[in-house]
Motif scaffolding. Structure first.
Motif, mmCIF file in Angstrom:
data_model
loop_
_atom_site.group_PDB
_atom_site.id
_atom_site.type_symbol
_atom_site.label_atom_id
_atom_site.label_comp_id
_atom_site.label_asym_id
_atom_site.label_seq_id
_atom_site.Cartn_x
_atom_site.Cartn_y
_atom_site.Cartn_z
ATOM 1 N N ALA A 89 0.715 -1.321 0.007
ATOM 2 C CA ALA A 89 0.010 0.069 0.086
ATOM 3 C C ALA A 89 0.831 1.300 0.111
ATOM 4 N N VAL A 90 0.472 2.219 -0.577
ATOM 5 C CA VAL A 90 0.949 3.669 -0.461
ATOM 6 C C VAL A 90 0.251 4.351 0.755
ATOM 7 N N VAL A 91 1.167 4.635 1.601
ATOM 8 C CA VAL A 91 0.575 5.265 2.754
ATOM 9 C C VAL A 91 1.168 6.770 2.911
ATOM 10 N N ARG A 92 0.360 7.521 3.392
ATOM 11 C CA ARG A 92 0.825 8.869 3.475
ATOM 12 C C ARG A 92 0.622 9.152 5.146
ATOM 13 N N LEU A 93 1.919 9.762 5.436
ATOM 14 C CA LEU A 93 2.307 9.967 6.955
ATOM 15 C C LEU A 93 2.361 11.454 7.051
ATOM 16 N N ALA A 118 4.692 6.942 0.902
ATOM 17 C CA ALA A 118 5.811 5.880 0.732
ATOM 18 C C ALA A 118 4.823 4.526 0.551
ATOM 19 N N TYR A 119 5.638 3.692 0.087
ATOM 20 C CA TYR A 119 5.180 2.470 -0.324
ATOM 21 C C TYR A 119 5.676 1.263 1.102
ATOM 22 N N ASN A 151 -3.001 6.466 13.891
ATOM 23 C CA ASN A 151 -1.905 5.901 14.604
ATOM 24 C C ASN A 151 -0.624 6.572 14.623
ATOM 25 N N LEU A 152 0.107 6.396 15.863
ATOM 26 C CA LEU A 152 1.173 7.015 15.775
ATOM 27 C C LEU A 152 2.493 6.063 15.488
ATOM 28 N N VAL A 153 3.182 6.340 14.714
ATOM 29 C CA VAL A 153 4.266 5.110 14.303
ATOM 30 C C VAL A 153 5.807 6.097 14.354
ATOM 31 N N GLN A 154 6.594 4.909 14.071
ATOM 32 C CA GLN A 154 7.918 5.383 13.813
ATOM 33 C C GLN A 154 8.271 4.970 12.465
ATOM 34 N N ALA A 155 8.778 5.885 11.628
ATOM 35 C CA ALA A 155 8.866 5.530 10.008
ATOM 36 C C ALA A 155 10.439 5.698 9.673
ATOM 37 N N ARG A 156 10.866 4.662 8.860
ATOM 38 C CA ARG A 156 12.061 4.977 8.271
ATOM 39 C C ARG A 156 11.831 5.061 6.532
ATOM 40 N N LEU A 157 12.107 6.145 5.902
ATOM 41 C CA LEU A 157 11.547 6.279 4.467
ATOM 42 C C LEU A 157 12.875 6.327 3.761
ATOM 43 N N ARG A 158 13.008 5.632 2.689
ATOM 44 C CA ARG A 158 14.224 5.538 1.789
ATOM 45 C C ARG A 158 13.774 5.636 0.459
ATOM 46 N N SER A 159 14.726 6.317 -0.381
ATOM 47 C CA SER A 159 14.552 6.373 -1.749
ATOM 48 C C SER A 159 15.626 6.775 -2.460
ATOM 49 N N ARG A 160 16.177 6.385 -3.680
ATOM 50 C CA ARG A 160 17.221 6.773 -4.364
ATOM 51 C C ARG A 160 17.349 8.175 -4.839
ATOM 52 N N THR A 161 16.115 8.716 -5.372
ATOM 53 C CA THR A 161 16.109 10.146 -5.524
ATOM 54 C C THR A 161 14.998 10.520 -5.165
ATOM 55 N N GLU A 170 12.449 12.392 -6.868
ATOM 56 C CA GLU A 170 11.345 11.852 -7.431
ATOM 57 C C GLU A 170 10.723 10.466 -7.403
ATOM 58 N N GLN A 171 11.388 9.601 -6.772
ATOM 59 C CA GLN A 171 11.088 8.159 -6.569
ATOM 60 C C GLN A 171 10.212 7.987 -5.344
ATOM 61 N N LEU A 172 9.286 7.376 -5.516
ATOM 62 C CA LEU A 172 8.408 6.750 -4.323
ATOM 63 C C LEU A 172 9.059 6.179 -3.268
ATOM 64 N N ALA A 173 9.117 6.886 -2.209
ATOM 65 C CA ALA A 173 10.130 6.274 -1.111
ATOM 66 C C ALA A 173 9.323 4.790 -0.681
ATOM 67 N N HIS A 174 10.433 3.892 -0.082
ATOM 68 C CA HIS A 174 9.860 2.909 0.608
ATOM 69 C C HIS A 174 9.841 2.953 1.984
ATOM 70 N N ALA A 175 9.019 2.570 2.993
ATOM 71 C CA ALA A 175 8.941 2.784 4.200
ATOM 72 C C ALA A 175 8.941 1.564 5.238
ATOM 73 N N GLU A 176 9.568 1.500 6.152
ATOM 74 C CA GLU A 176 9.460 0.420 7.201
ATOM 75 C C GLU A 176 8.888 1.125 8.580
ATOM 76 N N VAL A 177 7.817 0.614 8.980
ATOM 77 C CA VAL A 177 6.843 1.313 9.892
ATOM 78 C C VAL A 177 6.726 0.461 11.018
ATOM 79 N N GLU A 178 6.974 1.065 12.355
ATOM 80 C CA GLU A 178 6.760 0.448 13.601
ATOM 81 C C GLU A 178 5.803 1.063 14.278
ATOM 82 N N LEU A 179 4.822 0.563 15.276
ATOM 83 C CA LEU A 179 3.633 1.165 15.821
ATOM 84 C C LEU A 179 4.411 1.681 17.127
ATOM 85 N N GLU A 180 3.969 3.113 17.636
ATOM 86 C CA GLU A 180 4.339 3.599 18.736
ATOM 87 C C GLU A 180 3.105 3.685 19.718
ATOM 88 N N HIS A 181 1.963 4.092 19.018
ATOM 89 C CA HIS A 181 0.711 4.280 19.945
ATOM 90 C C HIS A 181 -0.424 4.072 18.931
#
Length: 244
Positions: free
Chosen positions: A20-24, A34-35, A52-62, A64-75
């Protein structure tokens, strides 16, 4: 892009078979899309609930590229899904945030206000406890996007005394004496909008009418016009809760 940040989940759109594409909404980097791989799986579905409140790590090479995200629940605020009015309020403010804001622009005041509003929706025993902050959040979002109201002085006299109404055209405040000949044509300005403090159910109604007018005119147009119906349903539930 390389961002490691707390974030509020605002929207989710399925993408491919399992992702899914998530908007944070983030404190320093604004709204980020991010995807998330496996977003539709059993483990991630409860994490990616709007509000929900989360901790997100977003990465993309450029950029313009859609970022990929790793998401962990905080609350988690997922338990509120079973409570119709709080759930509707959370759905509305997160959807509004995701739809109205441009991506990648910092809005730290909006992040703080959204975080505070969601916390109050979760904690308050009734809608009277959080509805005034909902109005103030909507007005802040308008201001941050360049559609702020001028509530400091009267549009006619320049005085800051006895401001009781707002022009639906200019968005400027009007004093009681100047507003009297235009009764029924101006929007009511509740005291809590300018000064904070407690609000009655009638104040909440007037505040929702005020912010709703300018949201409909300036924000809820074009591709996001359908959000107006969701807001109307929420407002109806709030007013019924207050017996109005």
């Amino acid at each position: 892009m390389n961002i490691d940040t707390p974030a509020i989940v605002c929207a989710l759109r399925t993408h491919a078979e399992h992702g899914a594409v998530v908007r944070l909404m983030t404190p320093k980097d604004g709204l980020q899309a991010a995807y998330v791989r496996g977003a539709r799986g059993r483990r991630m579905r409860p994490v990616l609930v709007p509000g929900n409140l989360v901790q997100a790590r977003l990465r993309s090479r450029t950029e313009e590229q859609l970022a990929h995200a790793e998401v962990e629940l905080e609350h988690s605020r997922a338990p509120l899904i079973t409570e119709p009015l709080p759930a509707a309020a959370i759905d509305w403010v997160t959807a509004l945030t995701a739809a109205a804001l441009p991506e990648g622009q910092p809005y730290p005041r909006l992040y703080d206000a959204l975080d505070a509003l969601l916390a109050l929706i979760e904690a308050a025993p009734s809608a009277l406890g959080w509805s005034s902050l909902l109005v103030r959040y909507e007005l802040l979002l308008l201001a941050e996007l360049g559609f702020g109201l001028d509530l400091e002085t009267c549009a006619v006299t320049g005085s800051n005394d006895g401001l009781v109404a707002v022009s639906p055209g200019s968005g400027r405040a009007v004093s009681a004496a100047e507003a009297e000949p235009y009764a029924g044509k101006l929007l009511i300005l509740p005291r809590f909008v300018r000064e904070g403090g407690p609000a009655s159910w009638e104040d909440i109604r007037d505040g929702l009418v005020l912010s709703g007018h300018f949201l409909s005119r300036d924000i809820l147009t074009g591709r996001v016009s359908g959000l107006g119906e969701a807001r109307s349903r929420l407002v109806g539930r709030i007013l019924r809760a207050g017996g109005i």
